[in-house]
Design a protein around this motif. Structure first.
Motif, mmCIF file in Angstrom:
data_model
loop_
_atom_site.group_PDB
_atom_site.id
_atom_site.type_symbol
_atom_site.label_atom_id
_atom_site.label_comp_id
_atom_site.label_asym_id
_atom_site.label_seq_id
_atom_site.Cartn_x
_atom_site.Cartn_y
_atom_site.Cartn_z
ATOM 1 N N TYR A 158 -13.108 -8.701 18.968
ATOM 2 C CA TYR A 158 -13.779 -8.448 20.455
ATOM 3 C C TYR A 158 -14.960 -7.505 20.181
ATOM 4 O O TYR A 158 -14.702 -6.706 19.537
ATOM 5 N N LYS A 159 -16.245 -8.266 20.730
ATOM 6 C CA LYS A 159 -17.372 -7.542 20.363
ATOM 7 C C LYS A 159 -17.337 -6.643 19.247
ATOM 8 O O LYS A 159 -17.918 -5.523 19.502
ATOM 9 N N PRO A 160 -17.627 -7.292 18.033
ATOM 10 C CA PRO A 160 -17.563 -6.321 16.887
ATOM 11 C C PRO A 160 -19.029 -5.992 16.474
ATOM 12 O O PRO A 160 -19.333 -5.117 15.752
ATOM 13 N N HIS A 161 -19.930 -6.756 16.856
ATOM 14 C CA HIS A 161 -21.561 -6.690 16.539
ATOM 15 C C HIS A 161 -22.452 -6.697 17.807
ATOM 16 O O HIS A 161 -22.128 -7.477 18.752
ATOM 17 N N THR A 162 -23.290 -5.900 17.599
ATOM 18 C CA THR A 162 -24.447 -6.063 18.943
ATOM 19 C C THR A 162 -25.731 -6.470 18.126
ATOM 20 O O THR A 162 -25.962 -5.568 16.853
ATOM 21 N N PHE A 163 -26.464 -7.100 18.517
ATOM 22 C CA PHE A 163 -27.748 -7.793 17.851
ATOM 23 C C PHE A 163 -28.825 -7.365 18.886
ATOM 24 O O PHE A 163 -29.112 -7.176 19.723
ATOM 25 N N VAL A 164 -29.702 -6.526 17.935
ATOM 26 C CA VAL A 164 -30.990 -6.021 18.844
ATOM 27 C C VAL A 164 -31.974 -7.005 18.835
ATOM 28 O O VAL A 164 -32.443 -7.867 17.812
ATOM 29 N N LYS A 185 -36.364 2.267 18.076
ATOM 30 C CA LYS A 185 -35.114 2.142 19.029
ATOM 31 C C LYS A 185 -34.855 1.186 19.767
ATOM 32 O O LYS A 185 -35.899 0.614 20.211
ATOM 33 N N PRO A 186 -33.834 0.502 19.911
ATOM 34 C CA PRO A 186 -33.454 -0.823 20.687
ATOM 35 C C PRO A 186 -33.752 -0.620 22.099
ATOM 36 O O PRO A 186 -33.640 0.417 22.940
ATOM 37 N N THR A 187 -34.503 -1.701 22.832
ATOM 38 C CA THR A 187 -34.790 -1.689 23.909
ATOM 39 C C THR A 187 -34.010 -2.668 24.730
ATOM 40 O O THR A 187 -34.006 -2.710 25.944
ATOM 41 N N GLU A 188 -33.689 -3.734 24.132
ATOM 42 C CA GLU A 188 -33.021 -4.686 24.363
ATOM 43 C C GLU A 188 -31.896 -5.307 23.208
ATOM 44 O O GLU A 188 -32.328 -5.390 22.212
ATOM 45 N N ALA A 189 -30.819 -5.608 23.738
ATOM 46 C CA ALA A 189 -29.604 -5.970 22.753
ATOM 47 C C ALA A 189 -28.633 -6.893 23.313
ATOM 48 O O ALA A 189 -28.798 -6.847 24.658
ATOM 49 N N PHE A 190 -27.981 -7.684 22.591
ATOM 50 C CA PHE A 190 -27.011 -8.490 23.061
ATOM 51 C C PHE A 190 -25.833 -8.567 22.308
ATOM 52 O O PHE A 190 -25.859 -8.548 20.934
ATOM 53 N N TYR A 215 -19.928 -16.874 16.998
ATOM 54 C CA TYR A 215 -19.863 -15.875 18.123
ATOM 55 C C TYR A 215 -19.919 -16.826 19.395
ATOM 56 O O TYR A 215 -20.616 -17.910 19.510
ATOM 57 N N VAL A 216 -18.927 -16.225 20.188
ATOM 58 C CA VAL A 216 -18.701 -16.806 21.508
ATOM 59 C C VAL A 216 -18.848 -15.959 22.588
ATOM 60 O O VAL A 216 -18.520 -14.679 22.453
ATOM 61 N N ALA A 265 -33.613 -15.376 31.959
ATOM 62 C CA ALA A 265 -33.966 -14.367 30.918
ATOM 63 C C ALA A 265 -33.981 -15.087 29.116
ATOM 64 O O ALA A 265 -33.484 -16.069 29.096
ATOM 65 N N PRO A 266 -34.896 -14.347 28.584
ATOM 66 C CA PRO A 266 -35.312 -15.135 27.459
ATOM 67 C C PRO A 266 -33.943 -14.812 26.429
ATOM 68 O O PRO A 266 -32.985 -14.096 26.488
ATOM 69 N N MET A 267 -33.774 -16.038 25.939
ATOM 70 C CA MET A 267 -32.581 -15.992 24.852
ATOM 71 C C MET A 267 -32.856 -15.489 23.432
ATOM 72 O O MET A 267 -33.811 -15.493 22.899
ATOM 73 N N PRO A 268 -31.815 -14.377 23.071
ATOM 74 C CA PRO A 268 -31.884 -13.628 21.923
ATOM 75 C C PRO A 268 -32.091 -14.858 20.831
ATOM 76 O O PRO A 268 -31.718 -15.987 20.869
ATOM 77 N N GLU A 269 -32.901 -14.121 19.736
ATOM 78 C CA GLU A 269 -33.188 -15.207 18.796
ATOM 79 C C GLU A 269 -32.031 -15.791 18.047
ATOM 80 O O GLU A 269 -31.977 -16.978 17.410
ATOM 81 N N MET A 270 -30.978 -14.702 17.890
ATOM 82 C CA MET A 270 -29.636 -15.200 17.354
ATOM 83 C C MET A 270 -29.373 -16.525 17.885
ATOM 84 O O MET A 270 -28.352 -17.370 17.306
ATOM 85 N N LEU A 271 -29.368 -16.500 19.307
ATOM 86 C CA LEU A 271 -28.742 -17.876 20.065
ATOM 87 C C LEU A 271 -29.567 -18.956 19.839
ATOM 88 O O LEU A 271 -29.287 -20.045 20.039
ATOM 89 N N ARG A 272 -30.781 -18.917 19.272
ATOM 90 C CA ARG A 272 -31.735 -20.063 19.158
ATOM 91 C C ARG A 272 -31.368 -20.673 17.725
ATOM 92 O O ARG A 272 -32.119 -21.781 17.438
ATOM 93 N N ARG A 273 -30.678 -19.909 17.048
ATOM 94 C CA ARG A 273 -30.462 -20.627 15.575
ATOM 95 C C ARG A 273 -29.666 -21.823 15.878
ATOM 96 O O ARG A 273 -28.650 -21.650 16.469
ATOM 97 N N PRO A 274 -29.639 -22.807 14.824
ATOM 98 C CA PRO A 274 -28.704 -23.914 14.928
ATOM 99 C C PRO A 274 -27.241 -23.754 14.970
ATOM 100 O O PRO A 274 -26.414 -24.359 15.496
ATOM 101 N N ARG A 275 -26.734 -22.795 14.156
ATOM 102 C CA ARG A 275 -25.627 -22.429 14.001
ATOM 103 C C ARG A 275 -24.840 -21.556 15.096
ATOM 104 O O ARG A 275 -23.857 -21.500 15.161
ATOM 105 N N ALA A 276 -25.901 -20.990 15.931
ATOM 106 C CA ALA A 276 -25.257 -20.206 17.290
ATOM 107 C C ALA A 276 -24.806 -21.030 18.173
ATOM 108 O O ALA A 276 -25.548 -21.980 18.424
ATOM 109 N N ARG A 277 -23.905 -20.784 18.640
ATOM 110 C CA ARG A 277 -23.179 -21.390 20.036
ATOM 111 C C ARG A 277 -23.170 -20.636 21.172
ATOM 112 O O ARG A 277 -22.809 -19.472 21.053
ATOM 113 N N CYS A 278 -23.537 -21.044 22.435
ATOM 114 C CA CYS A 278 -23.206 -20.295 23.397
ATOM 115 C C CYS A 278 -22.567 -21.300 24.680
ATOM 116 O O CYS A 278 -22.594 -22.370 24.559
#
Length: 86
Positions: A25-31, A39-44, A56-57, A73-86
């Motif tokens: 459950y929520k193990p990582h935060t992506f900047v 310093k992070p200004t936006e994270a997911f 990640y789900v 809202a702009p989609m974080p880069e990690m969700l635009r990657r082919p292996r990422a699913r949302c």
């Protein structure tokens, strides 16, 4: 006893429990963006990580008053990657 931010997250976790695979459950935060000082200004933070699948789900609500803002809202880069699913 795990505390979830939302009842839907608890319900989804029960499905993963029944499936027998491991999950976290929520193990990582992506900047997504940082300021000039680094310093992070936006994270997911996705709700669930399935380590056996390396996926990640995110559980999202479809409340109408939130949908337009979420979709705009702009989609974080990690969700635009082919292996990422949302």
């Amino acid at each position: 006893d795990m505390r979830f931010d939302d009842a839907r997250e608890r319900d989804v976790s029960a499905v993963f429990d029944e499936g027998g695979g491991g999950w976290e459950y929520k193990p990582h935060t992506f900047v997504v963006e940082s300021d000039a000082d680094g310093k992070p200004t936006e994270a997911f933070t996705p709700g669930v990580y399935l380590p056996e699948q390396d996926v990640y789900v995110e559980c999202a609500t479809m409340r109408q008053h939130l949908t337009a803002r979420t979709c705009a809202a702009p989609m974080p880069e990690m969700l635009r990657r082919p292996r990422a699913r949302c």
